[in-house]
Design an enzyme around this catalytic site. Structure first.
Site, PDB file in Angstrom:
ATOM      1  N   GLY A  15      -9.072 -13.015  -0.636  1.00 27.30           N
ATOM      2  CA  GLY A  15      -8.749 -13.767   0.326  1.00 27.30           C
ATOM      3  C   GLY A  15      -8.332 -13.065   1.487  1.00 27.30           C
ATOM      4  N   ARG A  76     -15.520 -11.484  -2.880  1.00 21.91           N
ATOM      5  CA  ARG A  76     -15.334 -11.633  -4.382  1.00 21.91           C
ATOM      6  C   ARG A  76     -16.343 -10.859  -4.750  1.00 21.91           C
ATOM      7  NH1 ARG A  76     -10.236 -14.727  -3.410  1.00 21.91           N
ATOM      8  NH2 ARG A  76     -10.770 -15.918  -1.862  1.00 21.91           N
ATOM      9  N   ASP A 107      -3.301 -11.111  -6.275  1.00 22.65           N
ATOM     10  CA  ASP A 107      -3.232 -10.734  -7.620  1.00 22.65           C
ATOM     11  C   ASP A 107      -4.631 -10.086  -8.246  1.00 22.65           C
ATOM     12  OD1 ASP A 107      -4.051 -13.325  -7.486  1.00 22.65           O
ATOM     13  OD2 ASP A 107      -2.737 -13.929  -9.107  1.00 22.65           O
ATOM     14  N   THR A 130      -1.919 -11.501   1.372  1.00 25.58           N
ATOM     15  CA  THR A 130      -2.226 -12.736   0.977  1.00 25.58           C
ATOM     16  C   THR A 130      -1.402 -13.720   1.672  1.00 25.58           C
ATOM     17  OG1 THR A 130      -2.037 -14.491  -0.632  1.00 25.58           O
ATOM     18  CG2 THR A 130      -1.067 -12.470  -1.163  1.00 25.58           C
ATOM     19  N   ASP A 132      -0.353 -16.706   0.602  1.00 29.76           N
ATOM     20  CA  ASP A 132       0.387 -17.580  -0.046  1.00 29.76           C
ATOM     21  C   ASP A 132       1.758 -16.939  -0.704  1.00 29.76           C
ATOM     22  OD1 ASP A 132      -2.129 -19.033  -0.241  1.00 29.76           O
ATOM     23  OD2 ASP A 132      -2.946 -18.132  -2.039  1.00 29.76           O
ATOM     24  N   ASP A 134       2.420 -15.105  -2.963  1.00 26.24           N
ATOM     25  CA  ASP A 134       2.742 -15.291  -4.325  1.00 26.24           C
ATOM     26  C   ASP A 134       2.963 -14.370  -5.436  1.00 26.24           C
ATOM     27  OD1 ASP A 134       0.053 -14.757  -4.033  1.00 26.24           O
ATOM     28  OD2 ASP A 134      -0.756 -16.286  -5.333  1.00 26.24           O
ATOM     29  N   ARG A 176      -2.263 -23.115  -3.629  1.00 30.45           N
ATOM     30  CA  ARG A 176      -2.681 -23.795  -5.084  1.00 30.45           C
ATOM     31  C   ARG A 176      -1.560 -23.676  -5.917  1.00 30.45           C
ATOM     32  NH1 ARG A 176      -8.728 -22.711  -5.390  1.00 30.45           N
ATOM     33  NH2 ARG A 176      -8.431 -24.213  -3.608  1.00 30.45           N
TER      34      ARG A 176
HETATM   35  P1  ATP Z   1      -6.371 -14.040  -3.101  1.00 25.99           P
HETATM   36  O1  ATP Z   1      -5.023 -14.310  -3.466  1.00 25.99           O
HETATM   37  O2  ATP Z   1      -6.357 -14.299  -1.643  1.00 25.99           O
HETATM   38  O3  ATP Z   1      -7.281 -15.161  -3.718  1.00 25.99           O
HETATM   39  P2  ATP Z   1      -7.142 -12.226  -4.692  1.00 25.99           P
HETATM   40  O4  ATP Z   1      -6.814 -10.485  -4.556  1.00 25.99           O
HETATM   41  O5  ATP Z   1      -6.260 -12.776  -5.721  1.00 25.99           O
HETATM   42  O6  ATP Z   1      -6.835 -12.566  -3.215  1.00 25.99           O
HETATM   43  P3  ATP Z   1      -9.656 -12.670  -6.121  1.00 25.99           P
HETATM   44  O7  ATP Z   1     -10.905 -13.213  -5.571  1.00 25.99           O
HETATM   45  O8  ATP Z   1      -8.723 -13.314  -7.325  1.00 25.99           O
HETATM   46  O9  ATP Z   1      -8.662 -12.441  -4.948  1.00 25.99           O
HETATM   47  O10 ATP Z   1      -9.647 -11.018  -6.628  1.00 25.99           O
HETATM   48  C1  ATP Z   1     -10.610 -10.143  -5.828  1.00 25.99           C
HETATM   49  C2  ATP Z   1     -11.486  -9.419  -6.558  1.00 25.99           C
HETATM   50  O11 ATP Z   1     -10.742  -8.613  -7.567  1.00 25.99           O
HETATM   51  C3  ATP Z   1     -12.791 -10.042  -7.377  1.00 25.99           C
HETATM   52  O12 ATP Z   1     -13.695 -10.440  -6.539  1.00 25.99           O
HETATM   53  C4  ATP Z   1     -13.047  -8.945  -8.450  1.00 25.99           C
HETATM   54  O13 ATP Z   1     -13.801  -8.254  -7.978  1.00 25.99           O
HETATM   55  C5  ATP Z   1     -11.372  -8.162  -8.428  1.00 25.99           C
HETATM   56  N1  ATP Z   1     -11.251  -9.047  -9.828  1.00 25.99           N
HETATM   57  C6  ATP Z   1     -10.125  -9.929 -10.044  1.00 25.99           C
HETATM   58  N2  ATP Z   1     -10.078  -9.990 -11.350  1.00 25.99           N
HETATM   59  C7  ATP Z   1     -10.323  -9.116 -12.021  1.00 25.99           C
HETATM   60  C8  ATP Z   1     -10.656  -8.426 -13.564  1.00 25.99           C
HETATM   61  N3  ATP Z   1      -9.840  -9.335 -14.349  1.00 25.99           N
HETATM   62  N4  ATP Z   1     -11.241  -7.370 -13.513  1.00 25.99           N
HETATM   63  C9  ATP Z   1     -11.829  -6.503 -12.625  1.00 25.99           C
HETATM   64  N5  ATP Z   1     -11.815  -7.001 -11.648  1.00 25.99           N
HETATM   65  C10 ATP Z   1     -11.197  -8.054 -11.142  1.00 25.99           C
END
Ligand code: ATP
Length: 327
Positions: A15, A76, A107, A130, A132, A134, A176
């Site tokens: 995000g 994503r 994360d 982020t 959040d 978090d 969330r």
């Molecule tokens: P936000 O907190 O705003 O949701 P985020 O970094 O947690 O941000 P995610 O969509 O959970 O957002 O993760 C971003 C990208 O990281 C995913 O689209 C994917 O490409 C990669 N990713 C997430 N989990 C994994 C995993 N277990 N293994 C490999 N790549 C991952």
């Protein structure tokens, strides 16, 4: 093996959050200042697979510090979660002669970075981007302060109409799995309560609100609710309230994506600038698989494993303060 840092790649993933651009600017300029080339990778990990990459000069990050969103776009990327996807990503790094990565995200982004770094022995440093807030190991994340201010501004406006009509408003905010935005915006906006995921279930929190007679002498009430897929968030709580208290004029506002956008606050710009610079310092210092955090106004290095896995707790003192001040 001799460690050489000649070229870094930078990407934003997951995000978006206000201040990501300030972070990209700081990463780019600190790297160039230290004689390191910078390659901008577009659309998060997707850009590593599609090869959507452009070398950045200092002027490529001019006039972006005040802009919300991310000039690198974000996405994503399901493919990156597979070994085959990450192999293609690694081949891109080799072809582009990128020695290390700075990833800005949440994360999920760090989970992906950790796996990728382990598989291919790549130095990767993360910046917490982020709204959040978090992530464990950092007092605040890039974008959180801006989002908090956006919410407070919106709730102030809702308060005007809530008191004119003597209404009870449930205002749903993002977060969330983390109640930081809900709890802190509730304190800052003088809301009556915050319904957050860290405490009992949303229903139990609503019950105790009702039991404590939260309305008392007030002619308007605002309850901030952290979004929840499972329970239905503010909308579902409002329905229950209408059943319990048909005498109240209940309304719901879901703030939604407005919380993600906008020009970053000075606090977020400074945070992002410091963290961006610290990411390059860390790579020069041969650090890897860490997130840059801030604790008591000092830059810290937090292993990805801890930032992802450990739970950051809401401050119980703030929960008590909100309760005390909403009598
Ligand atoms: P936000 O907190 O705003 O949701 P985020 O970094 O947690 O941000 P995610 O969509 O959970 O957002 O993760 C971003 C990208 O990281 C995913 O689209 C994917 O490409 C990669 N990713 C997430 N989990 C994994 C995993 N277990 N293994 C490999 N790549 C991952």
């Amino acid at each position: 093996m001799e460690y050489k840092l000649r070229c870094i790649g930078v990407l934003t993933s997951g995000g978006d959050s206000p201040g990501m651009n300030a972070a990209i600017r700081a990463v780019t300029r600190t790297a160039i200042y230290n004689g390191i080339r910078v390659k901008a990778i577009y659309r998060g990990y997707k850009g590593l697979i599609t090869g959507e990459i452009k070398e950045f000069q200092t002027q490529d990050v001019s006039n972006i510090i005040q802009q919300g969103g991310t000039i690198l776009k974000t996405a994503r990327c399901q493919e990156f979660t597979t070994p085959e996807g990450r192999r293609i990503a690694y081949e891109t790094l080799q072809r582009e002669e990128i020695d290390a990565l700075v990833v800005i995200g949440g994360d999920g982004t760090f989970t992906g970075a950790r796996v990728f770094a382990q598989e291919y022995n790549i130095p990767i440093v993360g910046l917490p981007g982020t709204i959040d807030n978090d992530l464990w190991g950092t007092d605040v994340t890039i974008g959180y302060d801006t989002a908090l201010n956006t919410i407070v501004d919106a709730v102030d406006k809702i308060r005007d109409t809530a008191s004119s009509h003597e209404r009870l408003f449930f205002v749903e905010v993002m977060g969330r799995d983390a109640g930081f935005l809900a709890l802190n915006s509730a304190i800052a906006a003088g809301a009556e309560a915050a319904i957050i995921p860290e405490r009992e279930t949303q229903e139990e929190q609503l019950e105790s609100l009702i039991k404590n007679g939260f309305r008392k002498s007030k002619n308007s009430s605002i309850v901030i609710v952290a979004e929840s897929k499972e329970t239905g968030g503010a909308q579902a709580l409002a329905e229950k309230m209408r059943v319990h208290h048909p005498e109240y004029d209940v309304r719901v506002t879901i703030l939604g994506h407005i919380q993600r956008g906008g020009s970053p606050t000075a606090i977020d710009r400074i945070l992002a600038s410091r963290m961006g610079a610290a990411a390059i310092d860390a790579l020069l210092d041969e650090q890897r698989s860490i997130m840059i955090g801030i604790q008591n106004d000092k830059i810290v290095h937090v292993p990805f494993t801890k930032a992802i896995k450990d739970d950051k707790q809401v401050n119980p003192e703030k929960v008590a303060i909100l309760q005390q001040l909403s009598i």
